[in-house]
Write an enzyme that holds these catalytic residues in place. Sequence first.
Site, PDB file in Angstrom:
ATOM      1  N   TYR A  43       0.828  -1.205   0.000  1.00  0.00           N
ATOM      2  CA  TYR A  43       0.000   0.000   0.000  1.00  0.00           C
ATOM      3  C   TYR A  43       0.857   1.247   0.000  1.00  0.00           C
ATOM      4  CZ  TYR A  43       0.948   0.893   4.987  1.00  0.00           C
ATOM      5  OH  TYR A  43       1.559   1.181   6.183  1.00  0.00           O
ATOM      6  N   LYS A 159       6.551  -1.919   1.716  1.00  0.00           N
ATOM      7  CA  LYS A 159       5.378  -1.337   2.389  1.00  0.00           C
ATOM      8  C   LYS A 159       4.200  -2.303   2.282  1.00  0.00           C
ATOM      9  CE  LYS A 159       3.305   3.169   3.262  1.00  0.00           C
ATOM     10  NZ  LYS A 159       3.492   3.099   4.705  1.00  0.00           N
ATOM     11  N   GLU A 192      12.314   2.677  13.938  1.00  0.00           N
ATOM     12  CA  GLU A 192      11.317   3.616  13.429  1.00  0.00           C
ATOM     13  C   GLU A 192      10.045   3.428  14.241  1.00  0.00           C
ATOM     14  OE1 GLU A 192       9.965   2.709   9.441  1.00  0.00           O
ATOM     15  OE2 GLU A 192      10.061   0.562   9.807  1.00  0.00           O
ATOM     16  N   LEU A 217      11.406   1.309   6.852  1.00  0.00           N
ATOM     17  CA  LEU A 217      10.805   1.738   5.592  1.00  0.00           C
ATOM     18  C   LEU A 217      11.472   3.054   5.181  1.00  0.00           C
ATOM     19  CD1 LEU A 217       8.382   1.225   3.562  1.00  0.00           C
ATOM     20  CD2 LEU A 217       7.221   3.029   4.838  1.00  0.00           C
TER      21      LEU A 217
HETATM   22  N1  PDD Z   1       2.963   4.980   7.307  1.00  0.00           N
HETATM   23  N2  PDD Z   1       7.664   3.723   8.706  1.00  0.00           N
HETATM   24  C1  PDD Z   1       6.517   3.014   8.746  1.00  0.00           C
HETATM   25  C2  PDD Z   1       6.518   1.694   9.422  1.00  0.00           C
HETATM   26  C3  PDD Z   1       5.357   3.540   8.150  1.00  0.00           C
HETATM   27  O1  PDD Z   1       4.224   2.816   8.186  1.00  0.00           O
HETATM   28  C4  PDD Z   1       5.395   4.812   7.531  1.00  0.00           C
HETATM   29  C5  PDD Z   1       4.199   5.419   6.863  1.00  0.00           C
HETATM   30  C6  PDD Z   1       6.615   5.511   7.525  1.00  0.00           C
HETATM   31  C7  PDD Z   1       6.764   6.851   6.870  1.00  0.00           C
HETATM   32  O2  PDD Z   1       6.699   6.760   5.464  1.00  0.00           O
HETATM   33  P1  PDD Z   1       6.137   7.936   4.565  1.00  0.00           P
HETATM   34  O3  PDD Z   1       6.921   9.150   4.919  1.00  0.00           O
HETATM   35  O4  PDD Z   1       6.367   7.493   3.185  1.00  0.00           O
HETATM   36  O5  PDD Z   1       4.675   8.115   4.907  1.00  0.00           O
HETATM   37  C8  PDD Z   1       7.731   4.926   8.109  1.00  0.00           C
HETATM   38  C9  PDD Z   1       1.755   5.437   6.652  1.00  0.00           C
HETATM   39  C10 PDD Z   1       1.538   6.912   6.729  1.00  0.00           C
HETATM   40  C11 PDD Z   1       0.588   4.612   7.169  1.00  0.00           C
HETATM   41  O6  PDD Z   1       0.772   3.423   7.273  1.00  0.00           O
HETATM   42  O7  PDD Z   1      -0.488   5.159   7.408  1.00  0.00           O
END
Ligand code: PDD
Length: 297
Positions: A43, A159, A192, A217
Amino acid sequence: MRGETLRESDMPRISYVNGRYVAHRDASVHIEDRGFQFGDGVYEVCEISRGFIVDMTRHLDRLDRSLTELSIAWPMTRKALTVVIREVIRRNRVVDGLVYVQVTRGVASRDFVFPRSDLQPSLVVIARNVDVAAVAKKVENGLKVITVPENRWDRVDIKSTGLLPNVLAKQKAKEAGCQEAWFVDADGKVKEGGSSNAWIVTKDGVLVTRPADHGILRGITRTTLFDVAAKLGYKIEERGFSVAEAKAAREVFLSSATTIAMPIVEIDGQPVANGHPGTITLSLRQAFFDIAEKSPA
Ligand code: PDD
């Protein structure tokens, strides 16, 4: 209805599911969708800000990488997907919010191994507004985090929709009155958050975040914050940092598409610095929109 303002809750919500735009309340996938049975899907979440999709190119590039890593085909061309994304945003009148894109391997009789290779992947696109005032309040107050031992697989660079450890960690954070949980590795270094990347600012004003190897990620917001930091003249060090270093840092923040740079003011019940959002974090947040890629929604 003329002259009346349509409340959010009165607005018809429309989502996209496998070729159709449907009323959100009726939107559903098959019981043998592999996303449902195995978490066999990927996703993306993109921020929508002031009517623009933020960093769509980078998000679609990462979607491509996630799909490739799992040998899942694109459900349609990249160009067609951008049309669907824009259409879902338009139909839901989203100005400030997010769009969620999910692709799974598709529907097949339950079997662990990949089904036939020409299976049509499932595609779901959902868009919704966010409460801008509530976000502003979070920025003003800052967030609190807890730390939890890392218990995820070693391919969190993909992801994937398989997010059970993240769900449990974030629920634990909520029960502790916090908004995020940080996964900490066996060496005591922060990896993270459950849905965000982790950052600190040292006493010298250097930004520190863990290298985006297979342990985290590679956040799109994280990547764009590198551009923002360069523009504002901040130095970035990509290295691991311990929980103790974070607790003693000048500032701490997290990043994700839905939070941008969001201050953290407490770690495991201990205040960070003076317990207030940091100025460097806020300056990164302020400059982000101007520097990020903006595609008209
Ligand atoms: N989550 N690390 C994890 C485990 C994440 O699920 C996310 C993002 C990030 C940050 O990635 P980005 O900057 O590309 O949003 C880091 C999204 C927002 C979610 O699952 O809702």
